[in-house]
Write a protein that holds these residues in place. Structure first.
Motif, PDB file in Angstrom:
ATOM      1  N   CYS A   1       0.855  -1.192   0.000  1.00  0.00           N
ATOM      2  CA  CYS A   1       0.000   0.000   0.000  1.00  0.00           C
ATOM      3  C   CYS A   1       0.887   1.236   0.000  1.00  0.00           C
ATOM      4  CB  CYS A   1      -0.916  -0.011   1.229  1.00  0.00           C
ATOM      5  SG  CYS A   1      -1.921   1.489   1.384  1.00  0.00           S
TER       6      CYS A   1
ATOM      7  N   LYS B   1      -0.210   3.846   2.860  1.00  0.00           N
ATOM      8  CA  LYS B   1       0.210   3.557   4.230  1.00  0.00           C
ATOM      9  C   LYS B   1       1.677   3.156   4.311  1.00  0.00           C
ATOM     10  CE  LYS B   1      -4.404   2.035   5.581  1.00  0.00           C
ATOM     11  NZ  LYS B   1      -5.252   0.917   6.091  1.00  0.00           N
TER      12      LYS B   1
ATOM     13  N   PRO C   1      -0.132  -4.360   3.549  1.00  0.00           N
ATOM     14  CA  PRO C   1      -1.377  -4.350   4.325  1.00  0.00           C
ATOM     15  C   PRO C   1      -1.900  -5.761   4.553  1.00  0.00           C
ATOM     16  CG  PRO C   1      -1.872  -3.928   2.031  1.00  0.00           C
ATOM     17  CD  PRO C   1      -0.361  -4.086   2.118  1.00  0.00           C
ATOM     18  N   THR C   2      -2.767  -5.883   5.545  1.00  0.00           N
ATOM     19  CA  THR C   2      -3.504  -7.119   5.717  1.00  0.00           C
ATOM     20  C   THR C   2      -4.741  -7.082   4.834  1.00  0.00           C
ATOM     21  OG1 THR C   2      -4.887  -6.273   7.508  1.00  0.00           O
ATOM     22  CG2 THR C   2      -2.750  -7.222   8.111  1.00  0.00           C
TER      23      THR C   2
ATOM     24  N   LYS D   1       3.229   0.304   3.580  1.00  0.00           N
ATOM     25  CA  LYS D   1       3.401  -0.963   4.273  1.00  0.00           C
ATOM     26  C   LYS D   1       2.721  -2.067   3.487  1.00  0.00           C
ATOM     27  CE  LYS D   1       0.640  -1.921   7.692  1.00  0.00           C
ATOM     28  NZ  LYS D   1      -0.138  -1.974   8.953  1.00  0.00           N
TER      29      LYS D   1
ATOM     30  N   CYS E   1     -11.536   1.198   3.901  1.00  0.00           N
ATOM     31  CA  CYS E   1     -10.321   1.913   4.300  1.00  0.00           C
ATOM     32  C   CYS E   1     -10.488   3.401   3.998  1.00  0.00           C
ATOM     33  CB  CYS E   1      -9.117   1.354   3.538  1.00  0.00           C
ATOM     34  SG  CYS E   1      -7.587   2.297   3.794  1.00  0.00           S
TER      35      CYS E   1
ATOM     36  N   ARG F   1      -7.717  -7.363   5.844  1.00  0.00           N
ATOM     37  CA  ARG F   1      -8.719  -6.538   6.523  1.00  0.00           C
ATOM     38  C   ARG F   1      -8.465  -5.060   6.283  1.00  0.00           C
ATOM     39  NH1 ARG F   1     -10.036  -7.794  12.711  1.00  0.00           N
ATOM     40  NH2 ARG F   1     -10.814  -9.654  11.630  1.00  0.00           N
ATOM     41  N   GLU F   2      -7.197  -4.648   6.279  1.00  0.00           N
ATOM     42  CA  GLU F   2      -6.880  -3.240   6.049  1.00  0.00           C
ATOM     43  C   GLU F   2      -7.173  -2.823   4.611  1.00  0.00           C
ATOM     44  OE1 GLU F   2      -3.114  -2.324   8.972  1.00  0.00           O
ATOM     45  OE2 GLU F   2      -2.782  -3.585   7.225  1.00  0.00           O
ATOM     46  N   CYS F   3      -6.888  -3.724   3.667  1.00  0.00           N
ATOM     47  CA  CYS F   3      -7.031  -3.384   2.250  1.00  0.00           C
ATOM     48  C   CYS F   3      -8.455  -3.708   1.808  1.00  0.00           C
ATOM     49  CB  CYS F   3      -6.018  -4.169   1.418  1.00  0.00           C
ATOM     50  SG  CYS F   3      -5.994  -3.689  -0.325  1.00  0.00           S
ATOM     51  N   SER F   4      -9.372  -2.801   2.101  1.00  0.00           N
ATOM     52  CA  SER F   4     -10.785  -3.005   1.797  1.00  0.00           C
ATOM     53  C   SER F   4     -11.415  -1.689   1.367  1.00  0.00           C
ATOM     54  CB  SER F   4     -11.522  -3.553   3.026  1.00  0.00           C
ATOM     55  OG  SER F   4     -11.538  -2.586   4.059  1.00  0.00           O
TER      56      SER F   4
END
Length: 344
Positions: free
Chosen positions: A270, A273, A277-278, A275, A286, A280-283
């Motif tokens: 990402c 961010k 991402p997980t 980083k 966000c 869950r984060e990449c949705s």
């Protein structure tokens, strides 16, 4: 590179397994998937060791998973035309569901069907091969501390006791340091320990065996039919899904999504961010999600369908390429199962 999340570590372990399986005994043709198992137990990484010639025969059934209901039909379809209720074993559930599976199997060109009056007859197009040799379960824990060791010890002990997998492993990150031996003593002695160092990315030298696993395959007897079917269902899901399917639960159509190389692995990144991402984060929820402009997808910029579709196509092509390479591995004794060098 040590990922910020266990999800990222899981992807690197999967790529390592694809490149270097078996870490203790030398090259074995295998396909790799992630987040698979049964209703009672889900494994981080699943390695399915295969017979290449039989996998090549399985490839003739297509790229998709053959689910449990279709397996019942495809595995038992006769060589000559027969009424399906004479040809197939009693499924243990109503035959109307079998008829539905027959129509879906015929729609995927897995079998042939015809009518003899009011009866549906079936015939196989080709025999379904015995392509699965062994199934290996791997639990991934990059940061192994005392509390994690306690939890993993129970999980691995369950895997050893049920023996649904032929081997079980713990993969953990060392980053050049020795693994704390006191933590390893918590693990069942039958479980192998793979010490990884992905600080420079993934390659065939990224893992070392800290403890060799025991073979959990039944000795002197075969598994019962229920266990055999469960294993085959897991292998089929691994075949169809692979480990690169993370794009199905992430948003590659976001402007900030890209793939980055970590040695011989490609992992999501990402840019917003900064980083890995997980899922869950990449949705879409966000707060930094920025969808591709519609004109990217309609005008073929920079590739037809836009960057998000391009990511999906790239990962799907690599999954297919690896399956083909493993199926061809039997023709080259030097192959490690991938048939490729220096590519992610």
């Amino acid at each position: 590179m040590t990922p910020d999340a266990e999800f990222g570590y899981e992807l690197l372990v999967c790529r390592y397994a694809e490149l270097a399986w078996h870490p203790g005994d030398g090259p074995r043709p295998a396909i790799v998937s992630r987040q698979l198992g049964t209703r009672e137990r889900r494994w981080d990484t699943v390695v399915v060791e295969v017979d290449p010639a039989s996998l090549a025969a399985r490839r003739r059934f297509g790229d998709e998973t053959i689910g449990s209901d279709l397996l019942h039909v495809v595995r038992h379809a006769p060589a000559d035309w027969a009424w399906y209720r004479d040809a197939l074993p009693d499924p243990g559930y109503p035959w109307r569901y079998v008829r539905e599976a027959i129509h879906r199997a015929a729609g995927r060109d897995l079998i042939e069907t015809r009518r003899d009056g009011n009866r549906i007859q079936i015939r196989r197009l080709r025999p379904y091969p015995d392509w699965v040799e062994r199934i290996v379960a791997v639990e991934n824990k990059p940061d192994l501390d005392a509390s994690a060791a306690d939890r993993l010890a129970d999980q691995l002990a369950h895997d050893v006791e049920t023996a649904l997998a032929d081997e079980v492993w713990l993969a953990t990150e060392t980053t050049g340091d020795r693994i704390e031996r006191a933590l390893l003593r918590e693990m069942p002695v039958e479980a192998g320990v793979l010490a990884t160092d992905f600080s420079a990315g993934v390659d065939v030298e990224s893992g070392d065996v800290a403890w060799h696993p025991s073979d959990l395959s039944p000795t002197g007897r075969s598994r019962d039919d229920a266990a055999t079917i469960r294993r085959l269902e897991i292998a089929e899901r691994a075949y169809g899904k692979g480990w690169r399917s993370f794009h199905d639960t992430m948003r590659p159509d976001c402007r900030g999504f890209e793939l980055r190389r970590e040695g011989r692995a490609l992992v999501p990144y990402c840019t917003a961010k900064e980083k890995l991402p997980t899922a869950r984060e990449c949705s879409g929820s966000c707060p930094q999600f920025s969808p591709e402009p519609p004109q990217w997808r309609t005008n073929g910029w920079p590739i037809e369908g836009g960057p998000g579709k391009g990511v999906r196509q790239l990962l799907d092509r690599r999954r297919e390429r690896e399956r083909d390479a493993v199926a061809d591995a039997g023709s080259d004794p030097r192959s490690n199962g991938t048939g490729f060098d220096g590519d992610a």
